[in-house]
Write a protein that holds these residues in place. Structure first.
Motif, PDB file in Angstrom:
ATOM      1  N   LYS A   1       0.799  -1.222   0.000  1.00  0.00           N
ATOM      2  CA  LYS A   1       0.000   0.000   0.000  1.00  0.00           C
ATOM      3  C   LYS A   1       0.835   1.276   0.000  1.00  0.00           C
ATOM      4  O   LYS A   1       0.324   2.357  -0.267  1.00  0.00           O
ATOM      5  N   VAL A   2       2.140   1.159   0.309  1.00  0.00           N
ATOM      6  CA  VAL A   2       2.973   2.370   0.339  1.00  0.00           C
ATOM      7  C   VAL A   2       4.217   2.185  -0.544  1.00  0.00           C
ATOM      8  O   VAL A   2       4.216   2.585  -1.700  1.00  0.00           O
ATOM      9  N   LEU A   3       5.278   1.580  -0.048  1.00  0.00           N
ATOM     10  CA  LEU A   3       6.524   1.499  -0.815  1.00  0.00           C
ATOM     11  C   LEU A   3       6.555   0.354  -1.812  1.00  0.00           C
ATOM     12  O   LEU A   3       7.348   0.357  -2.752  1.00  0.00           O
ATOM     13  N   GLY A   4       5.724  -0.659  -1.604  1.00  0.00           N
ATOM     14  CA  GLY A   4       5.621  -1.753  -2.563  1.00  0.00           C
ATOM     15  C   GLY A   4       6.934  -2.487  -2.795  1.00  0.00           C
ATOM     16  O   GLY A   4       7.625  -2.873  -1.852  1.00  0.00           O
ATOM     17  N   HIS A   5       7.317  -2.655  -4.067  1.00  0.00           N
ATOM     18  CA  HIS A   5       8.509  -3.426  -4.435  1.00  0.00           C
ATOM     19  C   HIS A   5       9.768  -2.840  -3.795  1.00  0.00           C
ATOM     20  O   HIS A   5      10.659  -3.579  -3.355  1.00  0.00           O
ATOM     21  N   PHE A   6       9.852  -1.513  -3.734  1.00  0.00           N
ATOM     22  CA  PHE A   6      11.024  -0.870  -3.126  1.00  0.00           C
ATOM     23  C   PHE A   6      11.126  -1.237  -1.643  1.00  0.00           C
ATOM     24  O   PHE A   6      12.215  -1.474  -1.118  1.00  0.00           O
ATOM     25  N   GLY A   7       9.990  -1.288  -0.990  1.00  0.00           N
ATOM     26  CA  GLY A   7       9.972  -1.663   0.419  1.00  0.00           C
ATOM     27  C   GLY A   7      10.399  -3.099   0.624  1.00  0.00           C
ATOM     28  O   GLY A   7      11.145  -3.410   1.561  1.00  0.00           O
ATOM     29  N   GLU A   8       9.936  -3.994  -0.264  1.00  0.00           N
ATOM     30  CA  GLU A   8      10.314  -5.404  -0.166  1.00  0.00           C
ATOM     31  C   GLU A   8      11.823  -5.565  -0.290  1.00  0.00           C
ATOM     32  O   GLU A   8      12.449  -6.341   0.446  1.00  0.00           O
ATOM     33  N   MET A   9      12.430  -4.821  -1.216  1.00  0.00           N
ATOM     34  CA  MET A   9      13.884  -4.892  -1.414  1.00  0.00           C
ATOM     35  C   MET A   9      14.611  -4.399  -0.165  1.00  0.00           C
ATOM     36  O   MET A   9      15.607  -4.996   0.269  1.00  0.00           O
ATOM     37  N   GLY A  10      14.129  -3.302   0.404  1.00  0.00           N
ATOM     38  CA  GLY A  10      14.770  -2.736   1.590  1.00  0.00           C
ATOM     39  C   GLY A  10      14.677  -3.663   2.782  1.00  0.00           C
ATOM     40  O   GLY A  10      15.652  -3.845   3.527  1.00  0.00           O
ATOM     41  N   VAL A  11      13.505  -4.271   2.986  1.00  0.00           N
ATOM     42  CA  VAL A  11      13.305  -5.199   4.102  1.00  0.00           C
ATOM     43  C   VAL A  11      14.224  -6.408   3.958  1.00  0.00           C
ATOM     44  O   VAL A  11      14.860  -6.852   4.925  1.00  0.00           O
ATOM     45  N   LYS A  12      14.315  -6.952   2.736  1.00  0.00           N
ATOM     46  CA  LYS A  12      15.162  -8.132   2.516  1.00  0.00           C
ATOM     47  C   LYS A  12      16.625  -7.816   2.807  1.00  0.00           C
ATOM     48  O   LYS A  12      17.339  -8.609   3.445  1.00  0.00           O
ATOM     49  N   ALA A  13      17.092  -6.656   2.340  1.00  0.00           N
ATOM     50  CA  ALA A  13      18.490  -6.279   2.567  1.00  0.00           C
ATOM     51  C   ALA A  13      18.777  -6.153   4.061  1.00  0.00           C
ATOM     52  O   ALA A  13      19.816  -6.621   4.551  1.00  0.00           O
ATOM     53  N   TRP A  14      17.841  -5.522   4.809  1.00  0.00           N
ATOM     54  CA  TRP A  14      18.028  -5.333   6.249  1.00  0.00           C
ATOM     55  C   TRP A  14      17.986  -6.671   6.999  1.00  0.00           C
ATOM     56  O   TRP A  14      18.856  -6.959   7.821  1.00  0.00           O
ATOM     57  N   ASP A  15      16.981  -7.482   6.705  1.00  0.00           N
ATOM     58  CA  ASP A  15      16.815  -8.756   7.415  1.00  0.00           C
ATOM     59  C   ASP A  15      17.954  -9.723   7.113  1.00  0.00           C
ATOM     60  O   ASP A  15      18.421 -10.450   7.996  1.00  0.00           O
ATOM     61  N   ASP A  16      18.412  -9.756   5.851  1.00  0.00           N
ATOM     62  CA  ASP A  16      19.525 -10.635   5.494  1.00  0.00           C
ATOM     63  C   ASP A  16      20.793 -10.233   6.242  1.00  0.00           C
ATOM     64  O   ASP A  16      21.555 -11.097   6.703  1.00  0.00           O
ATOM     65  N   ALA A  17      21.015  -8.931   6.357  1.00  0.00           N
ATOM     66  CA  ALA A  17      22.205  -8.448   7.077  1.00  0.00           C
ATOM     67  C   ALA A  17      22.115  -8.793   8.557  1.00  0.00           C
ATOM     68  O   ALA A  17      23.123  -9.135   9.192  1.00  0.00           O
ATOM     69  N   GLN A  18      20.913  -8.702   9.123  1.00  0.00           N
ATOM     70  CA  GLN A  18      20.730  -9.080  10.531  1.00  0.00           C
ATOM     71  C   GLN A  18      21.029 -10.565  10.742  1.00  0.00           C
ATOM     72  O   GLN A  18      21.669 -10.941  11.725  1.00  0.00           O
ATOM     73  N   LYS A  19      20.570 -11.402   9.824  1.00  0.00           N
ATOM     74  CA  LYS A  19      20.809 -12.840   9.940  1.00  0.00           C
ATOM     75  C   LYS A  19      22.294 -13.160   9.839  1.00  0.00           C
ATOM     76  O   LYS A  19      22.782 -14.076  10.495  1.00  0.00           O
ATOM     77  N   ARG A  20      23.011 -12.394   8.991  1.00  0.00           N
ATOM     78  CA  ARG A  20      24.456 -12.604   8.838  1.00  0.00           C
ATOM     79  C   ARG A  20      25.234 -12.019  10.008  1.00  0.00           C
ATOM     80  O   ARG A  20      26.405 -12.346  10.201  1.00  0.00           O
ATOM     81  N   GLY A  21      24.587 -11.138  10.756  1.00  0.00           N
ATOM     82  CA  GLY A  21      25.296 -10.429  11.810  1.00  0.00           C
ATOM     83  C   GLY A  21      26.232  -9.372  11.251  1.00  0.00           C
ATOM     84  O   GLY A  21      27.265  -9.043  11.863  1.00  0.00           O
ATOM     85  N   ASP A  22      25.873  -8.820  10.099  1.00  0.00           N
ATOM     86  CA  ASP A  22      26.718  -7.841   9.405  1.00  0.00           C
ATOM     87  C   ASP A  22      26.441  -6.437   9.948  1.00  0.00           C
ATOM     88  O   ASP A  22      25.668  -5.665   9.367  1.00  0.00           O
ATOM     89  N   LEU A  23      27.053  -6.097  11.083  1.00  0.00           N
ATOM     90  CA  LEU A  23      26.794  -4.810  11.725  1.00  0.00           C
ATOM     91  C   LEU A  23      27.287  -3.639  10.886  1.00  0.00           C
ATOM     92  O   LEU A  23      26.680  -2.569  10.884  1.00  0.00           O
ATOM     93  N   LYS A  24      28.386  -3.846  10.165  1.00  0.00           N
ATOM     94  CA  LYS A  24      28.921  -2.764   9.337  1.00  0.00           C
ATOM     95  C   LYS A  24      27.918  -2.354   8.265  1.00  0.00           C
ATOM     96  O   LYS A  24      27.683  -1.164   8.036  1.00  0.00           O
ATOM     97  N   PHE A  25      27.322  -3.362   7.612  1.00  0.00           N
ATOM     98  CA  PHE A  25      26.322  -3.055   6.585  1.00  0.00           C
ATOM     99  C   PHE A  25      25.110  -2.360   7.206  1.00  0.00           C
ATOM    100  O   PHE A  25      24.574  -1.405   6.635  1.00  0.00           O
ATOM    101  N   LEU A  26      24.650  -2.836   8.373  1.00  0.00           N
ATOM    102  CA  LEU A  26      23.481  -2.239   9.025  1.00  0.00           C
ATOM    103  C   LEU A  26      23.739  -0.781   9.376  1.00  0.00           C
ATOM    104  O   LEU A  26      22.857   0.064   9.227  1.00  0.00           O
TER     105      LEU A  26
END
Length: 229
Positions: free
Chosen positions: A53-78
């Motif tokens: 309803k708001v960011l759509g595909h762009f939001g999905e990309m942003g969420v995936k990038a953030w969540d994947d980095a959290q799972k990796r423990g990539d604090l520098k990327f976060l």
């Protein structure tokens, strides 16, 4: 004589799916609001800012990038990702403004409250509220609940808040709900908020929005005592 039709009260919720803190805080606030207004409160206006309803595909990309980095423990990327937020605010401002304006224009009555548990594109959201307020002669106000503990190192949400408070008209439409800032920063609480968030109305003396499941001590204790947990 025409009878005025009564409506159940409605509330509006904005949150983001990245991580899980925003969703959890939103559910906690929602349960508090239902307890305050009663079961007749309509809470179906529940908008994931990163969703269709708001960011759509762009939001999905942003969420995936953030969540994947959290799972990796990539604090520098976060840390880098958080520091790029101001760029996203500029790029997505028109999209968020018009999408939120349309969502609010669809409302048949003025909501009792608007709650957000995320600060991304906050100025665009509050600006959309201001526009609909003028159109409908409403008085919508944003209650922003921070899911992060305020400190100098957790400052990625401060620029979004300052962008609202730097406009005196938009700033009047925002109340910040947060835990008190961490001690030992060399600033009083008032100085801290003024330095990092500008002239904003802040509430720090209320319970943090915790879901009822965590407040049921008996059931929680039973779950924690299970070996699998």
């Amino acid at each position: 004589m025409t009878q005025v039709q009564s409506h159940d009260p409605i509330g509006v919720f904005f949150w983001a799916r990245s991580g899980n803190g925003h969703r959890t805080a939103k559910e906690g606030v929602k349960q508090q609001k239902i307890a305050e207004y009663g079961p007749q409160l309509d809470t179906s206006r529940d908008y994931d800012i990163t969703g269709d309803k708001v960011l759509g595909h762009f939001g999905e990309m942003g969420v995936k990038a953030w969540d994947d980095a959290q799972k990796r423990g990539d604090l520098k990327f976060l840390e880098q990702y958080s520091s790029w937020g101001w760029i996203g605010e500029i790029i997505f401002y028109p999209l968020v403004y018009f999408k939120v304006k349309w969502l609010l224009q669809e409302l048949k009555q003025e909501p009792e409250f608007i709650v957000s548990t995320q600060a991304f594109c906050l100025k665009a959201i509050v600006h959309a509220m201001q526009t609909v307020n003028k159109e409908r002669k409403w008085q919508m106000h944003m209650d922003l609940h921070l899911a992060d503990l305020p400190s100098k190192k957790m400052a990625h949400f401060f620029p979004s808040i300052r962008s609202v408070t730097s406009d005196k008209h938009l700033g009047k439409l925002l109340t910040l709900h947060a835990a008190p800032p961490r001690q030992g920063l060399g600033l009083s609480e008032r100085e801290f908020w003024h330095k990092y968030c500008g002239k904003v109305n802040v509430v720090t003396n209320e319970p943090f929005p915790i879901r009822e499941a965590f407040l049921n001590e008996k059931k929680l204790k039973e779950k924690l005592e299970k070996p699998v947990v």
